[in-house]
Design a protein around this motif. Structure first.
Motif, PDB file in Angstrom:
ATOM      1  N   TYR A 430       0.845  -1.195   0.000  1.00 50.59           N
ATOM      2  CA  TYR A 430       0.000   0.000   0.000  1.00 50.59           C
ATOM      3  C   TYR A 430       0.886   1.254   0.000  1.00 50.59           C
ATOM      4  CZ  TYR A 430      -2.892   3.700   2.010  1.00 50.59           C
ATOM      5  OH  TYR A 430      -3.512   4.882   2.251  1.00 50.59           O
ATOM      6  N   LYS A 432       4.000   1.542  -0.909  1.00 53.27           N
ATOM      7  CA  LYS A 432       4.764   1.681  -2.149  1.00 53.27           C
ATOM      8  C   LYS A 432       3.871   2.226  -3.253  1.00 53.27           C
ATOM      9  CE  LYS A 432       6.921  -2.412  -1.404  1.00 53.27           C
ATOM     10  NZ  LYS A 432       7.639  -3.632  -1.812  1.00 53.27           N
ATOM     11  N   GLY A 433       2.622   1.768  -3.259  1.00 47.54           N
ATOM     12  CA  GLY A 433       1.669   2.283  -4.244  1.00 47.54           C
ATOM     13  C   GLY A 433       1.462   3.777  -4.067  1.00 47.54           C
ATOM     14  N   ARG A 434       1.287   4.182  -2.805  1.00 49.53           N
ATOM     15  CA  ARG A 434       1.066   5.601  -2.535  1.00 49.53           C
ATOM     16  C   ARG A 434       2.280   6.429  -2.948  1.00 49.53           C
ATOM     17  NH1 ARG A 434      -2.347   7.365   1.470  1.00 49.53           N
ATOM     18  NH2 ARG A 434      -1.350   9.335   1.015  1.00 49.53           N
ATOM     19  N   GLU A 437       2.478   6.760  -6.631  1.00 48.73           N
ATOM     20  CA  GLU A 437       1.465   7.696  -7.090  1.00 48.73           C
ATOM     21  C   GLU A 437       1.946   9.130  -6.861  1.00 48.73           C
ATOM     22  OE1 GLU A 437      -2.466   7.900  -5.066  1.00 48.73           O
ATOM     23  OE2 GLU A 437      -2.934   6.515  -6.699  1.00 48.73           O
ATOM     24  N   ARG A 440       4.481  10.088  -9.363  1.00 47.81           N
ATOM     25  CA  ARG A 440       3.813  10.404 -10.633  1.00 47.81           C
ATOM     26  C   ARG A 440       3.199  11.784 -10.566  1.00 47.81           C
ATOM     27  NH1 ARG A 440       1.890   5.223 -11.111  1.00 47.81           N
ATOM     28  NH2 ARG A 440      -0.016   5.775 -10.015  1.00 47.81           N
TER      29      ARG A 440
ATOM     30  N   MET B   1       2.177   1.806 -10.571  1.00 47.62           N
ATOM     31  CA  MET B   1       1.629   0.693  -9.755  1.00 47.62           C
ATOM     32  C   MET B   1       0.161   0.891  -9.446  1.00 47.62           C
ATOM     33  SD  MET B   1       3.275  -0.761  -6.283  1.00 47.62           S
ATOM     34  CE  MET B   1       2.337  -1.954  -5.366  1.00 47.62           C
ATOM     35  N   SER B   2      -0.560  -0.219  -9.366  1.00 49.56           N
ATOM     36  CA  SER B   2      -1.998  -0.076  -9.189  1.00 49.56           C
ATOM     37  C   SER B   2      -2.322   0.123  -7.708  1.00 49.56           C
ATOM     38  CB  SER B   2      -2.651  -1.351  -9.704  1.00 49.56           C
ATOM     39  OG  SER B   2      -3.751  -1.663  -8.924  1.00 49.56           O
ATOM     40  N   GLN B   3      -3.303   0.934  -7.458  1.00 49.58           N
ATOM     41  CA  GLN B   3      -3.765   1.155  -6.098  1.00 49.58           C
ATOM     42  C   GLN B   3      -4.692   0.022  -5.687  1.00 49.58           C
ATOM     43  OE1 GLN B   3      -3.775   3.700  -3.344  1.00 49.58           O
ATOM     44  NE2 GLN B   3      -1.812   3.230  -4.220  1.00 49.58           N
ATOM     45  N   ILE B   5      -4.810  -2.938  -4.704  1.00 48.04           N
ATOM     46  CA  ILE B   5      -4.252  -4.148  -4.079  1.00 48.04           C
ATOM     47  C   ILE B   5      -5.357  -4.871  -3.340  1.00 48.04           C
ATOM     48  CG2 ILE B   5      -2.568  -5.015  -2.449  1.00 48.04           C
ATOM     49  CD1 ILE B   5      -1.058  -2.350  -3.074  1.00 48.04           C
ATOM     50  N   SER B   8      -2.605  -8.934  -0.437  1.00 45.79           N
ATOM     51  CA  SER B   8      -1.201  -9.220  -0.652  1.00 45.79           C
ATOM     52  C   SER B   8      -0.879 -10.567  -0.042  1.00 45.79           C
ATOM     53  CB  SER B   8      -0.338  -8.159   0.021  1.00 45.79           C
ATOM     54  OG  SER B   8      -0.464  -6.944  -0.668  1.00 45.79           O
TER      55      SER B   8
END
Ligand code: SF4
Ligand code: SF4
Lengths: 493, 358
Positions: A430, A432-434, A437, A440, B1-3, B5, B8
């Motif tokens: 989570y 790492k995704g944030r 983002e 970006r 990366m996709s949010q 998830i 996991s």
């Protein structure tokens, strides 16, 4: 060969015995194959066929969509039924463009590129081009286009091609079987890759829990002076690139560098075999070996399946499910992805299909962290999972980043071992995704700022030009006025 | 990366649990507990049970007040362990109200006011012990000499019940000072350590546990046995126990060598008071000790060093509990400063330099 210690790691219950002795069996041709255009990291491939078109086995269906991409080929001859969007084996469960091929059962080959006569005398660029054209990607699950990775030799001086036969994930035995059944082919492919990389040596690393593979590979390598087969301890995640390189060379890959900077490139055994097929026979990547296992599968097996076969085809071939699984996983249980359903196709990076029972997943409700520190002791990346999770729980993503959450390889060891059953990896993914983002977002605002700046400069320039023009006009008018004034005056006087 | 998830991995989990871990610690405490129950007889058993039950009741009460479910918190073994350790650090014949107050200090004050399991900064059992020691110094140092169960001098069942829960007076000449207390008192009277030592049980008896002291801390050998079990089952690692005992031993030995009349020796310090119980079972408390190995070494040395300092220079004969609490307070700071080195990075967190290859 001397081995070096690797910090941390866990010793999961390997459960490989269910398929370790199951020889690779070919899946009978299914009624339809579903080939997603993106089975790799990078840009999606672009379809070059149309619905209704007949294609031959090995024919190009979709072209690489950029320098980091991989083409897709027809695993058998048949009819392109449609190009439609379909759920791909990806945790998001998002649909993506997929070529649907109806086999005609004739297995008619297309004209393949000719074999490269003496690969060891060939220009590395020729081999790379062939590997790229044949759509080969990292088959251990990373799915990075192999040709790009083989190009590392152009910028780095490489010593070792490290062939990863560790297969440290529980359940999986597809690499084990490949090494036992096709040792020569695997080694031949590895040596071709080493040549393409300009690496003088091939080191094959196999975990100690695969004694037969070790023995067979060592025997096959006996006559090859440039190949060493090494037994590495069974310690998860031994198969992680950087950790395997450390075990073999004793050197730690610096953060944000590549193992190639240490002179080592890691490739998977299945990839080596695919490279050999491409170079020696001109055959593109059309199939792969998949371990179908888990307590809910009637007859676990190692199945060689054409790409695009449905997971349900493989499961049915293995006798179907005996009980409803708690979780179906693509890959190994430690780092694999949950499968949204059985109606998704086999893709290039799918090493395992695991239908796991509740007893196997052993999920428990999470309890408060007792700060036992086990996660800290076992983290192979030297991180402090308990503290990172505490930050992320408070939505302090930057705090977690300061503790190095981006160095986390999501190996799952911490979640696996935590006595309080805290889903640590979930937190880290989570975060790492944030962070991704945010990066970006930062790039986007940067881009917007740039555009605004360009726009402003243009406006400024325009305004300046206008002002200059106005000034010139003004000056001219003043000049004229002066002149008329002078005359006027003159006239008046 | 996709949010996006969904879930996991990993999709397998080790058969570990909080309950199993706590259970193992309780098992490791069994030999020393059983031995001391025999040594100090019925009153000790009543004291032990009373402390355990009061702690469980306090936990239940807190959970009810906080409107939290009773399970799994009550059953995960953590509060049982707190109660058990508290009982082990009380005088063997402590009256019921001491047990009750200890339970309140430990469970309500030290654990639940901080937010419950995993949130407390201070070791609950030690908070209980220290709060009691400060408030009731007399009762908390009322040690007894051994009266093994079945021996003629041992108080009977009924008499014991009365001693713990009523006003039945203690048998005559049972009170005794702990070794640390005796040495300290004698020193304050001007008697050098070298002399007072002669009046103490010999080191063998000390190791076996045949000496006055808190209920659970007298038998160094049996505590060591339990500690070894914890080490073997990887519930704890060697870092904290070694650091605690090593630093205590080294300091005591050094000073003893300089002035044997003033300072007791290393072995005496190791075998006295709560050293073994503290090193293996109390300083190693997960929640209140550092999570990193380097941090644990620092913390352990702190506990050992402070224990020696307090025993030697402060007003109290025993310092383990104070030392543990002081180091508990430092744990967050220690954890912050002694993180492990991340893979591929320098201790400062920068990427490792890329060495030239030859
Ligand atoms: S392993 Fe789990 S319980 Fe132990 S410190 Fe890490 S997060 Fe907390
Ligand atoms: S923090 Fe990341 S790298 Fe470390 S054990 Fe957990 S998942 Fe693996």
């Amino acid at each position: 060969m001397k081995l070096f210690p690797v910090r941390g790691g866990v010793h999961p219950d390997y459960r490989k015995e269910r398929t370790a002795e199951a020889a690779i069996v070919a899946l009978p041709l299914p009624k339809a194959l579903y080939l997603p255009l993106q089975q790799h990291i990078g840009a999606p491939a672009e379809a070059v066929v149309e619905a209704g078109q007949r294609v031959l086995k090995g024919q190009l269906l979709a072209l690489a969509g950029g320098p980091v991409s991989a083409p897709v080929h027809a695993p058998t001859s048949g009819l392109v039924a449609a190009i439609a969007t379909m759920t791909a084996p990806h945790p998001s469960g998002l649909a993506q463009p997929t070529i649907i091929l109806e086999p005609d059962g004739r297995e008619e080959w297309a004209a393949l590129p000719p074999p490269i006569p003496d690969p060891f005398a060939a220009d590395p660029a020729v081999i790379r081009a062939r590997v790229a054209d044949c759509g080969i990607v990292g088959m251990g699950g990373a799915t990075f286009p192999s040709a790009v990775k083989l190009a590392l030799g152009t910028e780095h001086k490489l010593d070792i091609l490290l062939l990863n036969g560790a297969e440290c994930e529980p359940y999986l035995t597809c690499d084990d079987r490949l090494m036992r059944e096709r040792a020569e082919a695997v080694l031949d492919g590895a040596r071709i890759m080493a040549h393409a990389l300009g690496a003088a040596r091939v080191v094959v690393a196999i975990e100690a829990n695969k004694p037969q593979a070790l023995e067979i590979m060592a025997r096959a390598a006996a006559a090859l002076a440039d190949v060493t087969v090494v037994k590495v301890p069974a310690q998860y995640p031994m198969g992680s690139e950087r950790h395997l390189v450390q075990a073999i060379t004793g050197r730690e890959t610096p953060a944000r560098k590549l193992t190639a900077d240490l002179g080592v490139v890691v490739h998977n055994v299945a990839t080596a075999q695919a490279v050999r097929e491409a170079v020696r026979f001109g055959r593109p990547l059309l199939s792969r070996v998949v371990t179908v296992s888990g307590g809910a599968v009637a007859h676990p097996a190692n199945v060689e399946a054409p790409l695009g076969a449905l997971v349900s085809d493989l499961v049915d071939f293995c006798g179907g499910l005996t009980t409803p699984p708690r979780q179906v996983v693509n890959g190994g249980p430690m780092m694999g992805q949950p499968l949204p359903s059985l109606a998704v196709p086999v893709v290039k990076g799918m090493s395992g299909i695991l239908a796991l029972t509740a007893a196997e997943t052993n999920e428990q409700p999470s309890e408060p962290c007792i700060r036992c520190g086990t996660c800290v002791t076992i983290c192979p990346c030297g991180l402090v999972p308990v503290e990172m999770a505490a930050f992320i729980r408070k939505e302090d993503i930057d705090g977690a980043a300061r503790l190095g959450v981006q160095d986390c390889v999501s190996c799952g060891s911490c979640s696996y071992i935590c006595p309080a059953h805290i889903p640590l990896v979930h937190f880290f993914n989570y975060a790492k995704g944030r962070l991704a983002e945010k990066a970006r977002e930062a790039r986007r605002t940067d881009r917007v700022r740039q555009l605004v700046e360009v726009h402003n400069t243009r406006l400024d320039k325009l305004a300046a030009a206008r002002a200059a023009q106005a000034a010139a006009v003004e000056a001219a008018r003043a000049e004229a006025a002066k002149a008329t004034g002078a005359t006027g005056q003159g006239g008046a006087s | 990366m996709s949010q996006f998830i969904v879930r996991s991995g990993p999709f397998t989990h080790a058969p570990t649990s909080v309950r199993a871990t706590m259970g193992l610690v309780l098992v490791a405490l069994l030999p020393a507990t059983a031995f001391n129950l025999w040594l100090f007889g019925w009153p000790a058993l009543f004291m032990f049970l009373a402390t355990l039950i009061f702690c469980l009741l306090a936990e239940a009460g807190c959970l009810i007040l906080a409107k939290k479910p009773l399970m799994p918190s009550l059953g995960d073994g953590s509060v049982a362990l707190t109660g058990w350790l508290l009982a082990m650090s009380l005088p063997p014949w402590a009256p019921w109200w001491i047990c009750l107050l200890g339970a309140i200090f430990a469970v309500v004050l030290a654990k639940h006011l901080f937010g419950g399991l995993g949130q407390n900064v201070f070791n609950p059992a030690m908070v209980g012990r220290v709060a009691l020691l400060v408030s009731f110094p007399l009762q908390m140092t009322a040690f007894v000499s051994a009266r093994p169960l079945g021996s003629a001098a041992a108080p009977g069942f009924g008499q014991s019940l009365g001693m713990i829960f009523g006003h039945t007076p203690w048998p005559d000449q049972v009170s005794a000072a702990s070794a640390l207390g005796y040495v300290k008192t004698e020193l304050s009277r001007g008697v050098p350590v070298t002399q007072s030592m002669h009046h103490l049980p010999d080191l063998m008896d000390m190791a076996l546990g045949l000496h006055p002291g808190s209920f659970g801390e007298t038998s160094a050998l049996l505590l060591l046995l339990g500690g070894l079990l914890l080490l073997a089952r990887r519930v704890i690692t060697w870092h904290i126990p070694t650091a605690v005992m090593g630093s205590l031993f080294v300091l005591a030995t050094l000073f003893h060598a300089v002035d044997p009349g003033r300072y007791a020796g290393g072995l005496f310090h190791l075998l006295s008071g709560a050293t073994f119980l503290g090193a293996f079972f109390i300083a190693t408390d997960y929640v209140t000790s550092p999570v990193t190995k380097k941090g644990q070494l620092v913390y352990g040395c702190g506990v050992g060093g402070l224990t020696w300092l307090i025993r030697t220079f402060a007003g109290y004969p025993e310092g383990m509990a104070f030392a543990v609490l002081l180091m508990n307070a430092l744990t967050p700071i220690i954890d912050h400063h002694f993180r492990p080195r991340a893979f591929g990075r320098t201790p400062q967190g920068d990427p490792l330099p890329l060495k030239d290859r030859t």
